[in-house]
Scaffold this active site. Structure first.
Site, PDB file in Angstrom:
ATOM      1  N   LYS A  13     -13.294  -0.846  18.056  1.00 23.06           N
ATOM      2  CA  LYS A  13     -13.995  -1.906  18.791  1.00 23.06           C
ATOM      3  C   LYS A  13     -13.220  -2.354  20.015  1.00 23.06           C
ATOM      4  CE  LYS A  13     -14.112  -4.827  15.434  1.00 23.06           C
ATOM      5  NZ  LYS A  13     -13.417  -4.070  14.409  1.00 23.06           N
ATOM      6  N   ARG A  88     -17.122 -13.183  12.710  1.00 21.42           N
ATOM      7  CA  ARG A  88     -16.809 -12.291  11.589  1.00 21.42           C
ATOM      8  C   ARG A  88     -17.515 -12.684  10.305  1.00 21.42           C
ATOM      9  NH1 ARG A  88     -10.693 -10.030  11.677  1.00 21.42           N
ATOM     10  NH2 ARG A  88     -10.739  -9.390  13.842  1.00 21.42           N
ATOM     11  N   ARG A 125      -1.448   3.779  13.389  1.00 18.74           N
ATOM     12  CA  ARG A 125      -1.132   3.043  14.608  1.00 18.74           C
ATOM     13  C   ARG A 125       0.193   2.297  14.532  1.00 18.74           C
ATOM     14  NH1 ARG A 125      -6.229  -1.241  14.498  1.00 18.74           N
ATOM     15  NH2 ARG A 125      -5.520  -2.389  12.689  1.00 18.74           N
ATOM     16  N   ARG A 127       1.374  -0.589  13.212  1.00 22.97           N
ATOM     17  CA  ARG A 127       1.581  -2.037  13.263  1.00 22.97           C
ATOM     18  C   ARG A 127       2.239  -2.499  11.974  1.00 22.97           C
ATOM     19  NH1 ARG A 127      -4.283  -4.140  15.298  1.00 22.97           N
ATOM     20  NH2 ARG A 127      -4.272  -3.139  17.329  1.00 22.97           N
ATOM     21  N   ARG A 138      -8.375  -5.548   4.192  1.00 22.43           N
ATOM     22  CA  ARG A 138      -9.167  -5.813   5.399  1.00 22.43           C
ATOM     23  C   ARG A 138     -10.528  -5.146   5.324  1.00 22.43           C
ATOM     24  NH1 ARG A 138      -5.084  -4.196   9.600  1.00 22.43           N
ATOM     25  NH2 ARG A 138      -3.475  -5.100   8.345  1.00 22.43           N
TER      26      ARG A 138
END
Length: 183
Positions: A13, A88, A125, A127, A138
Site C-alpha cells: 500500500k 483501519r 524487509r 524492520r 498483524r
C-alpha cells in the site's frame, strides 16, 4: 481526488500510494509514516506507539484519529490526498465520515495478495517490529478489524480491486487503469 488504499500489511500500500500520489500530484498520507516519525523522534506519543507496534497491535483509535484529522487540515490536501493505513476499523471510518462526509472519498483501492506472500515480504524487509509472531498477529488483526471495511466501501460503490503481487511498475499501472475506469 480523495482515495483510500486498503489491503493487508505487507501488500505494498505505501509503495503504491506514494507512486500514485506522485503521479496525480496529491499527497500520500501514511499513518505508518506518521507513527514512525514520532517513534524516531522519541516523542511521548512515539514512545507509546513503539510499545504498541512492538507487540504487533494497532495504535488506539483516539491517537490515530487525532493525528489524521489534524493532517487532513493541512493546505496540501486541498486538491485531494491518498490515505494509507487509515481508517483501519469501523470506529475510524465513522470518525472520517464525520470529518469529510460518508461519500467524500472518491475511490478505495484494495490491493490483494495471499498471506504467504505477505508474511514473506514483511519478514524480508528487516524492520525490528517484523517478527514471525508480530507479523502473524498483524495479519489476524487486519482480517478481524480492517477487511470488513472493504464490504462497507463496496456497498458505497467505491472499491477497485488490484492484484498486489508482481512488478511494482505494473501494479502501479493497474491501479491507474482501475481508477480511470472508476471515474
Amino acid at each position: 481526488m480523495r482515495i483510500l488504499f486498503l489491503g493487508a500489511p505487507g501488500v505494498g500500500k505505501g509503495t503504491q500510494a506514494e507512486r500514485v500520489g506522485e503521479a496525480m500530484g496529491i499527497p500520500h498520507i501514511s499513518t505508518g509514516e506518521m507513527f514512525r516519525r514520532h517513534v524516531g523522534s522519541r516523542t511521548s506519543l512515539g514512545l507509546r506507539v513503539a510499545e504498541i507496534l512492538a507487540q504487533g497491535d494497532l495504535v488506539p483509535d483516539v491517537l490515530t484519529v487525532e493525528m489524521m484529522l489534524e493532517r487532513l487540515r493541512d493546505p496540501d490536501t486541498i486538491n485531494g490526498y491518498i490515505l494509507d493505513g487509515f481508517p483501519r476499523n469501523l470506529a475510524q471510518v465513522h470518525a472520517l465520515d464525520g470529518a469529510i462526509g460518508d461519500y467524500a472519498l472518491d475511490a478505495v483501492v484494495v490491493l490483494e495478495a495471499s498471506n504467504e506472500v505477505l508474511k514473506e515480504r514483511m519478514l524480508a524487509r528487516g524492520r525490528a517490529d517484523d517478527t514471525e509472531e508480530s507479523v502473524s498477529n498483524r495479519l489476524d488483526v487486519y482480517e478481524r478489524e480492517t477487511a470488513p471495511l472493504i464490504h462497507l466501501y463496496r456497498e458505497r460503490g467505491l472499491v477497485v480491486s488490484v492484484d498486489g503481487v508482481g512488478d511494482v511498475e505494473k501494479i502501479t499501472a493497474s491501479i491507474q487503469t482501475a481508477l480511470a475506469g472508476h471515474f
